[in-house]
Motif scaffolding. Sequence first.
Motif, PDB file in Angstrom:
ATOM      1  N   LEU A 196       0.827  -1.204   0.000  1.00 25.55           N
ATOM      2  CA  LEU A 196       0.000   0.000   0.000  1.00 25.55           C
ATOM      3  C   LEU A 196       0.864   1.257   0.000  1.00 25.55           C
ATOM      4  N   LEU A 197       1.926   1.280   0.795  1.00 23.39           N
ATOM      5  CA  LEU A 197       2.829   2.431   0.798  1.00 23.39           C
ATOM      6  C   LEU A 197       3.409   2.675  -0.589  1.00 23.39           C
ATOM      7  N   GLU A 198       3.791   1.598  -1.249  1.00 23.29           N
ATOM      8  CA  GLU A 198       4.372   1.735  -2.592  1.00 23.29           C
ATOM      9  C   GLU A 198       3.340   2.267  -3.581  1.00 23.29           C
ATOM     10  N   LYS A 199       2.111   1.774  -3.488  1.00 20.34           N
ATOM     11  CA  LYS A 199       1.050   2.237  -4.385  1.00 20.34           C
ATOM     12  C   LYS A 199       0.742   3.720  -4.145  1.00 20.34           C
ATOM     13  N   LEU A 200       0.758   4.123  -2.886  1.00 17.90           N
ATOM     14  CA  LEU A 200       0.487   5.518  -2.566  1.00 17.90           C
ATOM     15  C   LEU A 200       1.584   6.432  -3.090  1.00 17.90           C
ATOM     16  N   LYS A 201       2.775   5.897  -3.212  1.00 13.27           N
ATOM     17  CA  LYS A 201       3.895   6.680  -3.732  1.00 13.27           C
ATOM     18  C   LYS A 201       3.779   6.903  -5.235  1.00 13.27           C
ATOM     19  N   THR A 202       3.309   5.880  -5.944  1.00 11.16           N
ATOM     20  CA  THR A 202       3.429   5.903  -7.401  1.00 11.16           C
ATOM     21  C   THR A 202       2.121   6.113  -8.152  1.00 11.16           C
ATOM     22  N   GLY A 203       0.958   5.960  -7.482  1.00 11.81           N
ATOM     23  CA  GLY A 203      -0.294   6.003  -8.230  1.00 11.81           C
ATOM     24  C   GLY A 203      -1.340   6.909  -7.620  1.00 11.81           C
ATOM     25  N   ASN A 204      -2.432   7.093  -8.374  1.00 14.88           N
ATOM     26  CA  ASN A 204      -3.556   7.913  -7.927  1.00 14.88           C
ATOM     27  C   ASN A 204      -4.868   7.141  -8.068  1.00 14.88           C
ATOM     28  N   MET A 205      -4.860   5.880  -7.677  1.00 12.22           N
ATOM     29  CA  MET A 205      -6.049   5.057  -7.782  1.00 12.22           C
ATOM     30  C   MET A 205      -7.110   5.522  -6.790  1.00 12.22           C
ATOM     31  N   ARG A 206      -8.361   5.279  -7.108  1.00 11.97           N
ATOM     32  CA  ARG A 206      -9.439   5.509  -6.148  1.00 11.97           C
ATOM     33  C   ARG A 206      -9.218   4.600  -4.963  1.00 11.97           C
ATOM     34  N   TYR A 207      -9.672   5.045  -3.789  1.00 14.77           N
ATOM     35  CA  TYR A 207      -9.399   4.292  -2.572  1.00 14.77           C
ATOM     36  C   TYR A 207     -10.048   2.909  -2.573  1.00 14.77           C
ATOM     37  N   ASP A 208     -11.241   2.785  -3.143  1.00  9.65           N
ATOM     38  CA  ASP A 208     -11.869   1.469  -3.171  1.00  9.65           C
ATOM     39  C   ASP A 208     -11.092   0.509  -4.073  1.00  9.65           C
ATOM     40  N   GLU A 209     -10.568   1.020  -5.191  1.00 18.23           N
ATOM     41  CA  GLU A 209      -9.752   0.204  -6.078  1.00 18.23           C
ATOM     42  C   GLU A 209      -8.412  -0.136  -5.433  1.00 18.23           C
ATOM     43  N   LEU A 210      -7.849   0.832  -4.738  1.00 17.85           N
ATOM     44  CA  LEU A 210      -6.570   0.628  -4.065  1.00 17.85           C
ATOM     45  C   LEU A 210      -6.681  -0.452  -2.996  1.00 17.85           C
ATOM     46  N   ALA A 211      -7.783  -0.432  -2.267  1.00 23.79           N
ATOM     47  CA  ALA A 211      -7.993  -1.432  -1.220  1.00 23.79           C
ATOM     48  C   ALA A 211      -8.002  -2.839  -1.802  1.00 23.79           C
ATOM     49  N   LEU A 212      -8.723  -3.040  -2.869  1.00 23.49           N
ATOM     50  CA  LEU A 212      -8.791  -4.360  -3.498  1.00 23.49           C
ATOM     51  C   LEU A 212      -7.441  -4.754  -4.092  1.00 23.49           C
ATOM     52  N   GLU A 213      -6.757  -3.796  -4.688  1.00 20.39           N
ATOM     53  CA  GLU A 213      -5.451  -4.060  -5.290  1.00 20.39           C
ATOM     54  C   GLU A 213      -4.437  -4.525  -4.246  1.00 20.39           C
ATOM     55  N   CYS A 214      -4.557  -4.011  -3.028  1.00 17.71           N
ATOM     56  CA  CYS A 214      -3.587  -4.324  -1.973  1.00 17.71           C
ATOM     57  C   CYS A 214      -4.058  -5.424  -1.029  1.00 17.71           C
ATOM     58  N   GLY A 215      -5.189  -6.065  -1.342  1.00 14.35           N
ATOM     59  CA  GLY A 215      -5.611  -7.221  -0.576  1.00 14.35           C
ATOM     60  C   GLY A 215      -6.462  -6.934   0.645  1.00 14.35           C
ATOM     61  N   TYR A 216      -7.013  -5.721   0.747  1.00 15.84           N
ATOM     62  CA  TYR A 216      -7.902  -5.400   1.855  1.00 15.84           C
ATOM     63  C   TYR A 216      -9.344  -5.737   1.471  1.00 15.84           C
ATOM     64  N   TYR A 217     -10.183  -5.948   2.485  1.00 11.26           N
ATOM     65  CA  TYR A 217     -11.576  -6.307   2.212  1.00 11.26           C
ATOM     66  C   TYR A 217     -12.313  -5.174   1.507  1.00 11.26           C
ATOM     67  N   ASP A 218     -12.060  -3.951   1.988  1.00 18.15           N
ATOM     68  CA  ASP A 218     -12.725  -2.786   1.423  1.00 18.15           C
ATOM     69  C   ASP A 218     -11.958  -1.537   1.849  1.00 18.15           C
ATOM     70  N   GLU A 219     -12.475  -0.377   1.460  1.00 15.22           N
ATOM     71  CA  GLU A 219     -11.795   0.885   1.752  1.00 15.22           C
ATOM     72  C   GLU A 219     -11.658   1.130   3.249  1.00 15.22           C
ATOM     73  N   ALA A 220     -12.724   0.827   4.010  1.00 19.49           N
ATOM     74  CA  ALA A 220     -12.686   1.056   5.461  1.00 19.49           C
ATOM     75  C   ALA A 220     -11.618   0.192   6.128  1.00 19.49           C
TER      76      ALA A 220
END
Length: 271
Positions: free
Chosen positions: A218-242
């Motif tokens: 997640l830290l790496e994604k936050l450094k390099t991208g501007n994905m929506r938070y719901d998409e970012l959560a799924l991309e990084c293996g979290y259940y959801d944005e919350a």
Amino acid sequence: MRRDTTIINPRQLYIELGVDELKKLNCPQLGISHFYEFSLGQGKTHELKAVPDGSIDLLFNIGSDKVTTYISGTVFSVKDWNLGDADLCFGVRFQPGQGILPKDLTMDMLVNNDVEIDGNIFGENLTEKIALADNIVDRSRIFKEAYETLVYGRPDLSDKEKINEYLVSRITRAKGCVSMNELVDETNYSACYLRRVFKNYHSISPKQFAQYIRFQILLEKLKTGNMRYDELALECGYYDEAHMMKGFKNYAGITIEQYRKLQEITGRNRI
């Protein structure tokens, strides 16, 4: 031990954002992720914060008349990180789950802790050689030459060590997104036995390790991208944005929005 692959470049966000003259040198060998060097600067605190990364850090605090060496294991959540009293710091960050400890050091001693050690246990006169070196390239070479002796002098891996190596590699390559049931199916060992073997080597559970890996992704994604938070959560293996937001706040001590604002203020994305 994986000696020549880099899977994750574990990051420490408060080092990125809070120190002067930060330098980094990647080293995809010997289980090392990278070397780093920075100046704390006059008037700056000599305690920064560490965040979970599943990694070991070896840090040489280089003063005019002595070198103080600290070794640290992963932390459980954001925690003060003792870096010493001198301005110049040279560090070695190992890949998550990697790093050979000299005898008399155990992971039980290091997890969630900073332990002052004799840096020369990693090599004869190592601290003096590192202190006299002119730059991060020379210091890195000096450390690698000493550390290779430990790596290549190891005996053949035991069965338990091979299981541990597999678990570390599998969890890391899956970016923390692999279930215990999958590990059981792949190894033909019980979940209880796998947890016991892993904790014996790392003093944390496979589940904790996987959570730290997801946080680092997640830290790496936050450094390099501007994905929506719901998409970012799924991309990084979290259940959801919350779930992602809660996990980040627990491990970083700040929200994702606060972290992004700090990035904007400092303009640093260097390690």
